[in-house]
Design a protein around this motif. Structure first.
Motif, mmCIF file in Angstrom:
data_model
loop_
_atom_site.group_PDB
_atom_site.id
_atom_site.type_symbol
_atom_site.label_atom_id
_atom_site.label_comp_id
_atom_site.label_asym_id
_atom_site.label_seq_id
_atom_site.Cartn_x
_atom_site.Cartn_y
_atom_site.Cartn_z
ATOM 1 N N GLU B 89 7.965 11.329 -42.968
ATOM 2 C CA GLU B 89 8.986 12.258 -42.888
ATOM 3 C C GLU B 89 10.404 11.734 -43.980
ATOM 4 O O GLU B 89 10.805 12.755 -45.494
ATOM 5 C CB GLU B 89 9.782 12.607 -41.858
ATOM 6 C CG GLU B 89 10.796 13.176 -41.657
ATOM 7 C CD GLU B 89 10.835 13.292 -40.258
ATOM 8 O OE1 GLU B 89 12.324 14.029 -39.968
ATOM 9 O OE2 GLU B 89 10.044 13.497 -38.896
ATOM 10 N N ARG B 140 -2.282 19.545 -44.604
ATOM 11 C CA ARG B 140 -2.338 18.521 -43.059
ATOM 12 C C ARG B 140 -0.714 18.388 -43.079
ATOM 13 O O ARG B 140 -0.295 17.316 -44.450
ATOM 14 C CB ARG B 140 -3.637 17.719 -43.076
ATOM 15 C CG ARG B 140 -4.501 18.168 -42.749
ATOM 16 C CD ARG B 140 -5.326 17.627 -42.883
ATOM 17 N NE ARG B 140 -6.038 16.737 -43.702
ATOM 18 C CZ ARG B 140 -5.673 15.556 -44.025
ATOM 19 N NH1 ARG B 140 -5.464 15.142 -42.625
ATOM 20 N NH2 ARG B 140 -5.602 15.017 -45.451
ATOM 21 N N GLN B 141 -0.672 18.014 -42.332
ATOM 22 C CA GLN B 141 1.929 17.514 -41.710
ATOM 23 C C GLN B 141 0.704 16.169 -42.224
ATOM 24 O O GLN B 141 2.545 15.777 -43.174
ATOM 25 C CB GLN B 141 1.655 17.606 -40.668
ATOM 26 C CG GLN B 141 1.126 16.933 -39.911
ATOM 27 C CD GLN B 141 1.450 16.459 -38.144
ATOM 28 O OE1 GLN B 141 3.167 16.857 -38.168
ATOM 29 N NE2 GLN B 141 1.147 17.330 -37.147
ATOM 30 N N SER B 142 0.199 15.202 -42.319
ATOM 31 C CA SER B 142 0.781 13.816 -42.931
ATOM 32 C C SER B 142 0.366 13.481 -44.515
ATOM 33 O O SER B 142 1.666 12.645 -44.546
ATOM 34 C CB SER B 142 -1.190 12.541 -42.550
ATOM 35 O OG SER B 142 -1.907 13.858 -42.585
ATOM 36 N N LYS B 237 -2.047 25.416 -36.964
ATOM 37 C CA LYS B 237 -0.479 24.529 -37.348
ATOM 38 C C LYS B 237 -0.109 23.431 -36.108
ATOM 39 O O LYS B 237 0.646 23.034 -36.103
ATOM 40 C CB LYS B 237 0.296 26.054 -37.080
ATOM 41 C CG LYS B 237 0.509 26.888 -36.383
ATOM 42 C CD LYS B 237 1.564 27.914 -36.757
ATOM 43 C CE LYS B 237 1.470 28.435 -35.324
ATOM 44 N NZ LYS B 237 1.989 29.713 -35.455
ATOM 45 N N LYS B 240 -2.294 18.525 -34.606
ATOM 46 C CA LYS B 240 -1.910 16.349 -34.900
ATOM 47 C C LYS B 240 -2.584 16.265 -36.303
ATOM 48 O O LYS B 240 -3.313 14.913 -35.713
ATOM 49 C CB LYS B 240 -1.081 15.769 -34.214
ATOM 50 C CG LYS B 240 0.052 16.330 -33.326
ATOM 51 C CD LYS B 240 0.998 15.355 -33.365
ATOM 52 C CE LYS B 240 2.295 15.460 -32.290
ATOM 53 N NZ LYS B 240 3.061 17.095 -32.855
#
Lengths: 438, 241
Positions: B89, B140-142, B237, B240
């Motif tokens: 983040e 992807r979020q990572s 979405k 994880k």
């Protein structure tokens, strides 16, 4: 995802297994940072030693120090980083007509490891240990300084590092001499010996041969004790080879090498199968004496032919027990050792006997001294510690000692022979264990 | 041979593989921002294969002087330049980190490849091999900043392949999947899905010889990414990944 450098680490015997931090870097600056920011660091090469010698709280893996630096093709002097494997040296040196002066029974060890263990081979009686041919090496010391050690400079560090099991610092690179060869083949003679008397006689008769080694069937009792096959060899000359091989004598054909796909279940290796294997191995050679030519891989590295062969010992792993006993009483000591093993029924799949020549007194941390050495594989099980203790007792009685590179459970009185290696920075689990058990 | 990102373990393994297979190059041009490590490699291939090489400085975070590349000529380009950056983040909202990822993986890199593509085009021969990433197959979020740069790079390579096809220049896109390299050291990777540089080099060399267009280093990644690409967005979405 945050990096986590803790991992399961174990050596070739799969015993013991630890969960420790292991890092690998290829720049001196980063290695220095690692050394300075950690207590208890130990260097590790390719993890081909057997016991706990290359395990520690914080392990520096030399895997990324894998580059060649120079090769003087006229004088046969090669320089490379410490993580380079013997197999990689051979890959480039053999086609050029050069071979390692000294090699152990596997080519998958690193140059750093070869120096830290001061490895020996089938030619110890004629050509000594690996260190005889090392001209210099670079060592990172406790404060992160890089020093060049040789017979002229930093001699104290040079000799304490040789056979010093990594307790003096991190070997970064090394320069060493290679020997001339005309071919990649060995002229070999294998002779069967019925018992211990005969094999000892054969060893003494073979002293003029460069390479000698014997395989022993260690489950034989009584009259047959010491039943074995002696193998002796010389690098072959080109004119000795058959026409086919003589065409390109320094190039071997690529061979298929199988891989052991998984850890064998525990029942596979037991007293009966070991006995059967030894029986077949001995009977395979029907004649008393065979003379032939074999390629260097077959002669020096028969086990490297099978990848991951350590898995046949199952998940509990195995140890290698290697001792040396002074020459004068060697025969009697060996007899006692072999009797003890045969009576225990805990047979060794592979028992290798060798006659060591005189040791180099400068290399005071090296394992070999003049005498007989026997190396044995034992599967780890509940009875093993007891057997090791019995064997240790005999070795002690005969004034012998244990090879640290393979040690994981022998008594400290047989393994505590290193000098000038006391450092609070470079510490292995093995060294701690030895000091704590005093 | 031209190597962009010469300290990459995959690039080095590929060079060794090619030399082992008997390929010979008049000179290997080693482009790098890390001279020390590259010098080690240059010496290494000289000792091992008697292969000449030349080190040329290339720092994609700085202004590029194309005049330095004038004398560089070859029919094979291997691009392993890449920067994973910080995918957390904090990394996302750190503009410097974001810019660096996009620069090194895409925006500053593309003009450099174009420069050499032009030379290949005028010679009407050659192969360009580009290491992209499975991260570019779907964001992807990572690590989607890295992933988006690699997605752009994948699209670029695909377009370049199309453009150069008639000009007899081939472009190979490589998507390595998890790799056990210094980029991922210490990260918890599934060993079954992770390849080492040597394996990657072997696969890439084969794909190069067969003039493949796109290759995954481990075939399993082709299957995994097909599944991941086909998960409907309203489910994806919430995952994880």
């Amino acid at each position: 995802m945050k990096p986590n450098f803790t991992q399961k680490v174990t050596n070739w015997g799969n015993f013991p297994i630890v969960e420790k931090e292991m890092r690998s870097e290829d720049s001196f600056k980063k290695i220095k940072e690692f050394v300075l920011s950690h207590n208890e660091v130990i260097a590790r090469g390719n993890g081909r030693c057997y016991g706990d010698a290359s395990l520690g709280e914080n392990i520096f893996s030399s895997k990324k120090l894998n580059k060649f630096i120079s090769f003087d093709r006229i004088n046969g002097i090669i320089e490379c980083e410490s993580g380079v494997l013997l197999s990689e040296v051979l890959e480039i040196s053999v086609p050029q007509g050069y071979f390692l002066y000294v090699t152990p029974g596997t080519k998958f060890i690193s140059i750093g490891g070869a120096i830290a263990s001061d490895v020996h081979g089938k030619n110890h009686h004629s050509e000594g240990c690996f260190s005889e041919y090392v001209t210099e090496f670079k060592l990172m010391t406790e404060n992160g300084d890089v020093i060049t050690c040789s017979r002229e400079h930093n001699t104290d560090k040079f000799w304490s590092t040789i056979g010093g099991m990594g307790l003096t610092g991190i070997i970064l690179s090394a320069k060493f001499k290679l020997k001339n060869i005309e071919t990649a083949y060995i002229r070999q003679e294998s002779i069967k010996a019925d018992n211990l008397d005969e094999i000892f006689r054969l060893f003494e008769e073979s002293e003029s041969w460069t390479y000698t080694v014997a395989w022993i069937d260690c489950l034989q009792k009584g009259q047959n004790i010491g039943r074995s096959i002696l193998m002796r060899g010389e690098h072959a000359f080109r004119h000795e080879l058959a026409e086919n091989e003589a065409k390109s004598p320094l190039v071997l054909k690529k061979k298929f090498s199988p891989t052991v796909p998984f850890y064998f279940p525990n029942f596979v290796l037991n007293a009966l199968t070991v006995k059967l294997f030894n029986f077949l191995y001995y009977k395979k050679q029907s004649k008393k004496e065979i003379k032939n030519f074999v390629d260097y891989e077959t002669f020096f590295y028969p086990l490297d032919f099978v990848n991951d062969w350590n898995k046949i010992y199952g998940k509990s792993g195995f140890i290698q027990y290697q001792m040396v006993i002074p020459k004068e009483t060697g025969k009697e000591g060996m007899k006692r050792i072999l009797e003890t093993i045969a009576n225990s029924g805990n047979g060794s799949f592979l028992a290798v006997l060798k006659l060591f020549g005189e040791n180099n007194t400068d290399a005071y941390n090296s394992f070999p001294f003049e005498g007989y050495t026997l190396a044995l594989d034992f599967k780890v099980n509940s009875k093993l510690k007891q057997l090791v203790d019995q064997l240790d007792h005999i070795v002690q009685e005969f004034g012998g000692r244990i090879y640290l590179t393979k040690d994981s459970m022998s008594r400290s009185s047989l393994t505590d022979y290193l000098k000038n290696v006391n450092s609070s920075k470079f510490v292995s689990l093995q060294h701690k264990r030895i000091l704590n058990n005093k | 041979m031209i190597v962009l990102g010469s300290t990459s373990e995959i690039a080095q393994a590929f060079v060794e593989k090619a030399l082992q297979e008997g390929e010979r190059f008049e000179r290997i041009y080693l482009f790098t921002s890390n001279k020390e490590t590259t010098e080690r490699f240059a010496r290494h291939i000289d000792v091992k294969f008697l292969q000449q090489s030349e080190i040329i400085e290339l720092d994609l975070t700085k202004e590029i002087n194309y005049q330095n590349f004038d004398s560089v000529n070859s029919s094979l380009l291997f691009c392993a330049t890449g920067y994973l950056g910080d995918g957390t983040e904090e990394g996302l909202y750190d503009n410097k980190n974001t810019e660096k990822i996009i620069d090194i993986n895409y925006s500053k890199l593309v003009p450099v490849i174009n420069y050499f593509a032009q030379k290949f085009e005028s010679r009407r021969s050659g192969t360009i091999i580009g290491l992209s990433s499975v991260a570019g197959d779907r964001g992807r979020q990572s690590n989607f900043i890295y992933g988006s740069a690699k997605a752009a790079f994948t699209a670029y390579l695909s377009g370049l392949r199309n453009y150069l096809f008639e000009k007899k220049v081939h472009v190979l896109t490589v998507k390595p999947g998890f790799m056990a390299t210094k980029m991922t050291e210490g990260l918890p990777l599934n060993p079954k899905l992770t390849a080492n540089p040597k394996q990657a080099a072997e696969c890439i060399y084969k794909a190069f010889k067969k003039q493949k267009n796109v290759t995954y280093v481990l075939p399993i990644w082709g299957v995994i990414m097909m599944i991941i690409r086909n998960i409907p967005e309203f489910i994806f979405k919430k995952l994880k990944l």
